[in-house]
Write a protein that holds these residues in place. Structure first.
Motif, mmCIF file in Angstrom:
data_model
loop_
_atom_site.group_PDB
_atom_site.id
_atom_site.type_symbol
_atom_site.label_atom_id
_atom_site.label_comp_id
_atom_site.label_asym_id
_atom_site.label_seq_id
_atom_site.Cartn_x
_atom_site.Cartn_y
_atom_site.Cartn_z
ATOM 1 N N HIS A 1 0.876 -1.175 -0.125
ATOM 2 C CA HIS A 1 0.104 0.024 -0.048
ATOM 3 C C HIS A 1 0.989 1.230 -0.053
ATOM 4 O O HIS A 1 2.023 1.236 0.463
ATOM 5 C CB HIS A 1 -0.754 -0.237 1.160
ATOM 6 N N ASP B 1 -10.118 -3.639 -3.597
ATOM 7 C CA ASP B 1 -9.630 -3.710 -2.138
ATOM 8 C C ASP B 1 -10.779 -3.984 -1.270
ATOM 9 O O ASP B 1 -10.969 -3.531 -0.224
ATOM 10 C CB ASP B 1 -9.451 -2.138 -1.987
ATOM 11 N N HIS C 1 -3.641 2.308 -4.165
ATOM 12 C CA HIS C 1 -4.174 3.755 -3.388
ATOM 13 C C HIS C 1 -3.549 4.815 -4.014
ATOM 14 O O HIS C 1 -3.734 5.507 -5.072
ATOM 15 C CB HIS C 1 -4.184 3.713 -1.955
HETATM 16 ZN ZN ZN Z 1 -5.761 -2.742 0.704
#
Ligand code: ZN
Length: 427
Positions: A225, A314, A263
């Motif tokens: 991440h 996710d 992200h």
């Molecule tokens: Zn994640």
């Protein structure tokens, strides 16, 4: 050989670089040993191959199988934990559930649910965050193998700042990671991904051990991440004494063409430049970003720097397995950014959910339905009289029809799924 007859929509050419939707009404796809060996007007192919078995998909639309570039295996049962920002959600919702995966039989039952969830949503390839326990990761690979899914996954590792049951040491992470990779990497459709949870929960020593595994396992992927939440980013900056989150990984040589970071809602220009230089990809997870209030993804800046982007569900911060929903939410996020948003067409959404993900995972043989590709596909056929059915029948053109699919489609509309030309169960 099998001759599939359908309306086929796919995106072999990148719409971010001038490509458009490829749409073929009454198209024939000739499939042999899992590969597409011919693509032409159905009548033309039928004349040339009068004796082959025909699979007639008269209604609806045939799309490539989706490629989910960020999804958490141990979070199926905590989907829908709304109302918290990232670090609270992890502590209260995700991590207590992930601790249960110490029990391999618990992991095995969730692995079945997880694989089923992907297939039902039309996803045939995924980069999966595994579990913190090696036997649980074995269960995931076993379940995925049984279903025939293309899975890239690995042991998730952390050695600080999260609940104690989930912590490991650099040596143990190395030993267990390497052992898992030896059992599963390149076996069937499985591949291994080196997976530190995020820099917040990983010391430099642990990230160095991740780099050792990545070096030892040829063709392995790297995923983690990055830049999800402002509080997370500030903590990472303090822990590492670095002003760019990406450098916490890059200083260990973890960022390259086989790296997918999830992200990147709050990147610096330096990071975008570095991601482009390294050829790494970003998994954009828009329902998760909205549910956790992480922010609106700066897609325009990613595109401007030439950073590759693909979609991730996710799950379980994301609100389900469907990349149709993620595509729609990605579109919403860009609309809400106003002048700074990137106007996404239906072709962009399909590309982000298929070809772009395949390229991000280094699997160019899937993602679209051209000659030479593997036949990984999903048949979207809504129930008669449903809103999707009605709007599809009244669509202006193929782009408009695809917009309808993203606006209204759900896993319930995915009638069949094929991987390597074989119908998958659970679709
Ligand atoms: Zn994640």
């Amino acid at each position: 050989m099998t001759l599939f007859r359908a309306t086929v929509l796919d995106t072999p050419d990148d719409p971010f670089r001038g490509g458009t939707l490829r749409a073929s009404a009454d198209c024939g796809l000739l499939v042999q040993d899992g590969a597409i060996v011919a693509r032409d007007a159905y009548d033309t192919l039928r004349k040339a191959h009068p004796d082959e078995e025909v699979v007639a998909l008269d209604d609806g639309i045939l799309l490539p199988g989706f490629v989910d570039t960020h999804v958490h295996f141990p979070q199926v049962r905590v989907i829908g934990g709304l109302g918290m920002p990232l670090l609270d959600w992890l502590e209260q919702c995700a991590l207590p559930e992930e601790a249960k995966f110490e029990d391999p039989s618990y992991a095995a039952s969730v692995a079945t649910e997880f694989v089923h969830g992907l297939l039902q949503a039309g996803t045939t390839t995924a980069l999966v965050f595994g579990a913190h326990f090696a036997p649980a990761v074995d269960e995931l690979f076993a379940a995925a193998s049984g279903a025939g899914l293309r899975i890239t996954s690995g042991l998730v590792v952390s050695d600080r700042m999260i609940r104690e049951e989930l912590l490991t040491s650099p040596q143990r992470a190395y030993d267990e990671g390497l052992a898992l990779a030896r059992r599963w990497h390149g076996v069937g459709r499985n591949r291994y991904a080196v997976t530190p949870r995020f820099s917040l929960s990983c010391s430099n020593e642990l990230l160095a051990s991740c780099a050792d595994v990545l070096r030892e396992v040829s063709g392995a992927a790297f995923t983690s991440h990055i830049n999800e939440n402002v509080r997370e980013i500030a903590t990472v900056a303090k822990l590492f004494d670095l002003s760019h989150y990406l450098e916490t990984y890059d200083q260990h040589d973890l960022i390259g063409p086989r790296s997918v970071v999830a992200h990147n809602v709050h990147p610096t220009d330096h990071e975008l430049k570095l991601l482009a230089t390294r050829g790494a990809a970003v998994a954009h997870c828009p329902t998760s970003n909205a549910a956790l209030g992480s922010g609106l993804f700066p897609l325009t800046r990613h595109v401007a720097y030439g950073v590759r982007v693909a979609l991730g569900s996710d799950v379980g911060a994301g609100t389900g397995f469907s990349l149709l929903k993620e595509g729609l939410q990605a579109y919403f996020a860009q609309q809400l950014l106003g002048d700074q948003g990137y106007t996404l067409t239906p072709a962009h959404l399909l590309y982000l959910a298929t070809t772009s993900g395949a390229l991000a995972l280094g699997m160019p043989e899937v993602g679209h339905l051209g000659v030479g590709q593997r036949f990984d596909a999903q048949w979207v056929r809504p129930a008669p009289g449903s809103s999707l059915d009605v709007t599809l029948r009244n669509a202006r053109d193929h782009d408009d029809a695809l917009a309808k699919v993203f606006a209204l489609g759900t896993p319930a509309d995915v009638a069949s799924v094929w991987i390597d030309g074989v119908a998958a169960s659970g679709g």
